[in-house]
Design a protein around this motif. Structure first.
Motif, PDB file in Angstrom:
ATOM      1  N   MET A  26      -3.221  -5.910  14.436  1.00 13.67           N
ATOM      2  CA  MET A  26      -3.086  -5.968  13.081  1.00 13.67           C
ATOM      3  C   MET A  26      -4.074  -5.169  12.246  1.00 13.67           C
ATOM      4  N   MET A  27      -5.291  -5.038  12.721  1.00 11.34           N
ATOM      5  CA  MET A  27      -6.359  -4.504  12.079  1.00 11.34           C
ATOM      6  C   MET A  27      -6.308  -3.317  11.522  1.00 11.34           C
ATOM      7  N   GLY A  28      -6.575  -3.017  10.172  1.00 17.45           N
ATOM      8  CA  GLY A  28      -6.519  -1.700   9.631  1.00 17.45           C
ATOM      9  C   GLY A  28      -5.216  -0.933   9.782  1.00 17.45           C
ATOM     10  N   ARG A  29      -4.308  -1.516   9.824  1.00 15.70           N
ATOM     11  CA  ARG A  29      -3.069  -0.983   9.837  1.00 15.70           C
ATOM     12  C   ARG A  29      -2.057  -1.251   8.851  1.00 15.70           C
ATOM     13  N   THR A  30      -2.846  -1.925   7.719  1.00 14.96           N
ATOM     14  CA  THR A  30      -1.618  -2.233   6.414  1.00 14.96           C
ATOM     15  C   THR A  30      -2.143  -2.042   5.363  1.00 14.96           C
ATOM     16  N   ILE A  31      -1.228  -1.983   4.332  1.00 12.85           N
ATOM     17  CA  ILE A  31      -1.654  -1.520   2.924  1.00 12.85           C
ATOM     18  C   ILE A  31      -2.756  -2.284   2.320  1.00 12.85           C
ATOM     19  N   CYS A  32      -2.839  -3.552   2.508  1.00 10.72           N
ATOM     20  CA  CYS A  32      -4.079  -4.183   1.954  1.00 10.72           C
ATOM     21  C   CYS A  32      -4.708  -5.103   3.122  1.00 10.72           C
ATOM     22  N   PRO A  33      -6.105  -5.561   2.575  1.00  6.61           N
ATOM     23  CA  PRO A  33      -6.685  -6.015   4.078  1.00  6.61           C
ATOM     24  C   PRO A  33      -6.265  -7.498   4.199  1.00  6.61           C
ATOM     25  N   LEU A  34      -5.137  -8.027   4.048  1.00  8.21           N
ATOM     26  CA  LEU A  34      -5.027  -9.416   4.154  1.00  8.21           C
ATOM     27  C   LEU A  34      -4.751  -9.760   5.835  1.00  8.21           C
ATOM     28  N   ALA A  35      -4.117  -8.604   6.417  1.00 10.81           N
ATOM     29  CA  ALA A  35      -3.944  -8.650   7.922  1.00 10.81           C
ATOM     30  C   ALA A  35      -5.353  -8.725   8.588  1.00 10.81           C
ATOM     31  N   ASP A  36      -6.305  -7.929   8.082  1.00  8.93           N
ATOM     32  CA  ASP A  36      -7.786  -8.026   8.507  1.00  8.93           C
ATOM     33  C   ASP A  36      -8.515  -9.301   8.324  1.00  8.93           C
ATOM     34  N   ALA A  37      -7.887  -9.989   7.203  1.00  6.66           N
ATOM     35  CA  ALA A  37      -8.719 -11.028   6.688  1.00  6.66           C
ATOM     36  C   ALA A  37      -8.058 -12.386   7.699  1.00  6.66           C
ATOM     37  N   LEU A  38      -7.233 -12.385   8.497  1.00  5.69           N
ATOM     38  CA  LEU A  38      -6.921 -13.271   9.366  1.00  5.69           C
ATOM     39  C   LEU A  38      -7.706 -12.714  10.775  1.00  5.69           C
ATOM     40  N   ALA A  39      -7.279 -11.147  10.923  1.00  6.95           N
ATOM     41  CA  ALA A  39      -7.723 -10.664  12.345  1.00  6.95           C
ATOM     42  C   ALA A  39      -8.997 -10.953  12.642  1.00  6.95           C
ATOM     43  N   MET A  40      -9.904 -10.743  11.595  1.00  9.90           N
ATOM     44  CA  MET A  40     -11.262 -10.765  11.451  1.00  9.90           C
ATOM     45  C   MET A  40     -11.964 -12.051  12.136  1.00  9.90           C
ATOM     46  N   PRO A  41     -11.344 -13.122  11.136  1.00  8.12           N
ATOM     47  CA  PRO A  41     -12.121 -14.742  11.575  1.00  8.12           C
ATOM     48  C   PRO A  41     -11.492 -14.867  13.026  1.00  8.12           C
ATOM     49  N   ALA A  42     -10.241 -14.451  13.187  1.00 10.18           N
ATOM     50  CA  ALA A  42      -9.735 -14.935  14.475  1.00 10.18           C
ATOM     51  C   ALA A  42     -10.589 -14.428  15.773  1.00 10.18           C
ATOM     52  N   ILE A  43     -10.759 -13.113  15.665  1.00 10.05           N
ATOM     53  CA  ILE A  43     -11.552 -12.574  16.866  1.00 10.05           C
ATOM     54  C   ILE A  43     -13.019 -13.151  16.674  1.00 10.05           C
ATOM     55  N   SER A  44     -13.456 -13.469  15.543  1.00 14.03           N
ATOM     56  CA  SER A  44     -14.933 -13.976  15.888  1.00 14.03           C
ATOM     57  C   SER A  44     -15.118 -15.345  16.126  1.00 14.03           C
ATOM     58  N   PHE A  45     -14.062 -16.180  15.811  1.00 14.99           N
ATOM     59  CA  PHE A  45     -13.907 -17.596  16.000  1.00 14.99           C
ATOM     60  C   PHE A  45     -14.161 -17.769  17.657  1.00 14.99           C
ATOM     61  N   ILE A  46     -12.877 -16.783  18.354  1.00 14.63           N
ATOM     62  CA  ILE A  46     -12.601 -16.903  19.669  1.00 14.63           C
ATOM     63  C   ILE A  46     -13.786 -16.386  20.389  1.00 14.63           C
ATOM     64  N   LYS A  47     -14.392 -15.374  19.978  1.00 14.01           N
ATOM     65  CA  LYS A  47     -15.497 -14.692  20.820  1.00 14.01           C
ATOM     66  C   LYS A  47     -16.891 -15.648  20.711  1.00 14.01           C
TER      67      LYS A  47
END
Lengths: 415, 485
Positions: free
Chosen positions: A375-396
């Motif tokens: 999802m990251m960096g592939r959308t018009i606005c950063p809403l996708a990143d806004a879930l992707a970034m927490p998701a990755i950091s929470f899991i890692k």
């Protein structure tokens, strides 16, 4: 050092007694370019979350004839963020004065305050303050006897998180469905009603009077390096003193946490910190304690200053549950334009629900990671990143909690 | 002009061109869903992502301008991965009901999955979002919301081309769906174009639905005879049956095609289609042309009006003219009053409903033919023309009428081939000539020129052509000289 919340002034008389609108008077005697130059010099960066240099943004406005707009983003809807509300409560005229100065600098005749729909009381405060400012001719035509006219309209949002994204906000003001626009063209070229437009956050605009009054370099000397000035942090979670704090940028988190927030409440232990609103990667307690609260340090720590919506997460909070709540939020708020965000946010929520309910498998966790990457960096606005970034950091960072859920022995949820 | 590099080769982009356009012009295809050359750029499907040197994120090629010095990769591992990922996202909530989907065979989800996807599904079937199917959203269109990928081509078509604004995306996120204003129908005169531009099986033609698998269809390039605009079309057929008419986009006449034009093929299968030659209401057995001659030859040529028809091809009109001159000799020859040839709706529909009106003017000039005045119809006992022209002139006179359909006209009715069944040249409003191509055969019906040629021999006067190609030569010399095809 406090600027925004130093003295509160609920009405214009108090604000004037505190030296209010002196900056506007000074600004109107300055050349427009000089104001922009001072703001550039101040290193003031956008306080809405992206941190874009404010003076640079203003300088993009073409010096052509024709309507230009100034829009104040008061849609404050990033989970964990409630700092603009504080400015509106305690110092509403600082925003109006900042807007009048900004409008003069960029040559805007009309301003908009786009305010989050849930802010009913704040809307009343703004409306009252605007009336006061008009009665003193700080707004209206021929402001302070000068050849400068400017007024502000208030538009209330209807509850969509995405309308905090500046171009979705413009669409919403225009009466359309709130969806981010494709850029370029950027708002400075084609913004509201296709005219050059500057969009600034409440906190950014409220910082402007100080810069005009004391000069850009005075502001730049506050804080640290490229992170100049003061920043509001809205702190929630089981600390002793949650609330809104104004601090100089660069303060160590440890100091802020211990001295200002008074540490955790009795019986609570710090587990993690979301520093800048729910969209940024989470920090473990250890990472947070080593970080300073400014743009660069937090970037180094692998997260972002964002909006300054600080969420303190205690040891007893299950991180799987926390991420599920975030996933549900972003899924619900995705505007649905771009494929990765529209489909990805829902998919992650489904997988998170499964894991949370103890029906997950380890491949579901791996899938969330890869969906987030996709999802990251592939959308018009950063809403996708806004879930992707927490998701990755929470899991890692809290993988063991996800594993516990999969094995069905999360002792945090059972409690 | 900006010099760019795509996949290691240098190209020149045109001023203002996007990467996608520049690549396509140079034969490099970048997959896309929401991009359509005739619509505004939405940039939402993210299928056309490419890698650009010095840019950390992939960029959508449909909206990124090709700038001097850009180094673009359309085949890198990063791009390939992105395409696969986007396809995966598009397909998770898609019903994958290809076996019962009319789009199968011309579906961009299928095609791109084979080209760029080929991934295994990791989404649970039971997690798929269910949506409404089989919505009769307009007279010609069926909407299946489960198959929709929300590229918004349909929405933009209604906003930008027809400017009727019927459609919009309702709701948000993966709850989004294409919707129409309550109580409205998607019935603008160009609605079927939406089925064409829908890249998936969301909008399908209700007329074509379930009638044929598209891979069986064969295509003939032809010209639409629905009005004087003369749009270029693709006639799609199989086993001697026409199944649908599609637009054949070209820079001279049309990008789109109107619904009425697409439905012109229905004349082939109309219940009222004339079966056999009819004389005074009686169907003639056998060929019946001698009976036609018996009747026509009794008429006084001086009291006979031959009216050329803007609904017939140049060749058929030429045969009609030659028949009048050589066989009937002393008859009068006319053409009907024509209308202004201009676009009536700002898109494609022409004020002049006859496809060959421009040719009529050339006939008039070349052979000095006058316009028929219906008020003076009383001067004639007998008319020879086609049924559509008779209708246009409100003629209720005994005559010889070439007709596709059975009708109440008095005298002789000759069942003719449709121009889907025979060849004919038509000149459109911009004076461009185009030839219809027979996609299907129909041996039971007549060609106008052949009927006239055979009748002429019964009169004892051979027309100056033996076959169609000789007739075409005459037309080329007399009428079509100097017309671009």
């Amino acid at each position: 050092m406090k600027i925004l919340l130093e003295k509160s002034a609920f009405d214009i008389e108090t604000y004037l007694k505190n030296g209010g609108y002196e900056a506007l008077k000074k600004a109107l005697s300055m050349k427009r370019e000089d104001i922009i130059e001072e703001v550039k010099k101040s290193n003031l960066r956008g306080r809405g979350g992206a941190g874009f240099p404010c003076g640079l943004k203003w300088s993009f406005i073409p010096k052509t004839e024709g309507p230009k707009y100034l829009v104040c983003n008061s849609d404050e809807s990033e989970p964990g963020t409630f700092k603009d509300r504080e400015i509106i409560h305690k110092n509403p005229h600082s925003l109006i004065e900042g807007m009048a100065i900004a409008a003069y600098a960029i040559g805007a005749q009309t301003g908009y305050i786009y305010i989050r729909g849930e802010f009913a009381r704040e809307t009343r405060i703004i409306e009252k303050s605007l009336a006061e400012a008009r009665s003193k001719n700080f707004l209206g035509s021929g402001i302070l006897g000068r050849n400068f006219s400017f007024d502000i309209k208030v538009v209330r949002g209807a509850g969509a998180y995405i309308c905090g994204e500046e171009t979705a906000l413009l669409e919403s003001i225009e009466g359309k469905k709130g969806q981010p626009r494709l850029k370029p063209p950027f708002p400075a070229v084609k913004g509201l009603y296709q005219c050059p437009t500057v969009i600034n956050n409440v906190e950014t605009l409220a910082s402007v009077p100080y810069i005009v009054l004391h000069g850009g370099s005075a502001y730049a000397s506050i804080g640290v390096g490229k992170s100049a000035g003061t920043k509001l942090f809205s702190v929630s979670g089981p600390v002793k003193k949650p609330g809104v704090y104004e601090i100089e940028l660069g303060m160590p988190f440890k100091k802020f946490f211990e001295e200002e927030l008074g540490g955790m409440r009795e019986g609570e232990k710090l587990k993690a910190v979301i520093v800048g609103g729910s969209s940024v990667p989470v920090l473990t307690a250890q990472e947070a304690m080593a970080a300073n609260l400014d743009y660069e340090s937090l970037q180094q720590a692998g997260t972002m200053l964002g909006s300054g919506g600080m969420i303190i997460i205690p040891e007893r909070q299950c991180m799987v549950e926390a991420l599920f709540i975030l996933a549900r939020f972003y899924h619900h708020e995705s505007c649905g334009q771009c494929t990765p965000c529209r489909e990805g946010t829902g998919w992650i929520e489904k997988l998170m629900k499964k894991i949370l309910e103890g029906k997950g498998a380890s491949e579901d966790v791996d899938n969330i990671l890869s969906i987030s990457e996709n999802m990251m960096g592939r959308t018009i606005c950063p809403l996708a990143d806004a879930l992707a970034m927490p998701a990755i950091s929470f899991i890692k960072k809290f993988e063991h909690e996800f594993n516990a859920h999969i094995k069905g022995n999360c002792n945090l949820c059972r409690k | 002009m900006p010099k760019i590099k795509i996949d290691g080769k240098e190209y020149e982009a045109l001023e203002g061109e996007t990467i996608l356009q520049a690549a396509q012009r140079n034969g490099i295809y970048i997959p896309r869903y929401c991009y359509h050359p005739a619509l505004s750029v939405a940039g939402n499907c993210r299928m056309c992502l490419v890698e650009i040197e010095k840019m950390p994120k992939l960029q959508i090629s449909c909206s990124t301008a090709a700038q001097d010095g850009m180094v673009i990769l359309t085949q890198s591992e990063k791009v390939k991965k992105a395409r696969q990922d986007i396809l995966e996202f598009l397909l998770i909530n898609h019903p994958v009901d290809c076996p019962i989907c009319d789009q199968a065979g011309e579906c961009y989800l299928q095609d791109y999955y084979m080209d760029y996807g080929l991934h295994k599904s990791r989404f649970k079937m039971s997690d798929k979002i269910r949506r409404e199917k089989r919505i009769q959203i307009g007279d010609y269109l069926t909407l299946d919301r489960e198959r929709c990928i929300l590229c918004t081509r349909c929405v933009r078509f209604c906003e930008e081309v027809t400017k009727t604004n019927e459609l919009f995306v309702a709701q948000r996120g993966d709850h989004s769906f294409i919707d129409i204003k309550p109580g409205e129908k998607l019935n603008n005169p160009y609605s079927l174009n939406i089925a064409d531009i829908c890249p998936v099986g969301a909008f399908t033609s209700s007329d074509f639905r379930f009638r044929k698998r598209v891979w069986f269809l064969k295509t003939e390039e032809s010209v639409c005879l629905g009005c004087a605009t003369g749009c270029r079309i693709k006639v799609q057929y199989d086993e001697n049956t026409v199944y649908r008419i599609m637009t054949s986009p070209n820079e001279h006449t049309n990008t789109w095609l109107c619904d009425a034009g697409r439905m012109t093929y229905k004349e082939l299968y109309a219940e009222k289609r004339l079966r056999k030659i009819k004389i005074d209401g009686q169907e003639q057995q056998g060929k019946g042309l001698s009976a036609v001659y018996d009747k026509v030859s009794q008429k006084n040529p001086e009291k006979t009006a031959v009216i050329l028809s803007p609904y017939l091809s140049v060749e058929d009109n030429m045969a009609l003219y030659l028949f009048a001159r050589h066989a009937l000799k002393s008859c009068r020859i006319f053409l009907p009053q024509l209308k202004d040839r201009k676009i009536s709706d700002g898109i494609l529909r022409n004020c002049e409903p006859a496809a060959n009106a421009a040719a009529m003017e050339i006939f008039a000039k070349v052979f000095s033919i006058e316009i028929f005045n219906p008020e003076k119809a009383g001067e004639f006992d007998f008319v020879i023309t086609c049924k559509k022209t008779a209708d246009r002139l409100h003629l209720e006179k005994e005559g010889l009428y070439f007709s596709l359909e059975d009708c109440g006209l008095e005298g002789i009715l000759i069942p003719i081939k449709s121009y889907f069944e025979t060849k004919g040249t038509f000149i459109n409003w911009k004076n461009r000539a185009a030839v219809t191509s027979p996609a299907v055969k129909n041996e039971n019906k007549f060609e106008v020129w052949r009927v006239l040629s055979e009748l002429a021999s019964l009169y004892g006067s051979n027309l100056p052509f033996e076959n169609l190609s000789e007739l075409e030569e005459i037309c080329k010399k007399e009428i079509l000289d100097g017309h671009t095809h």
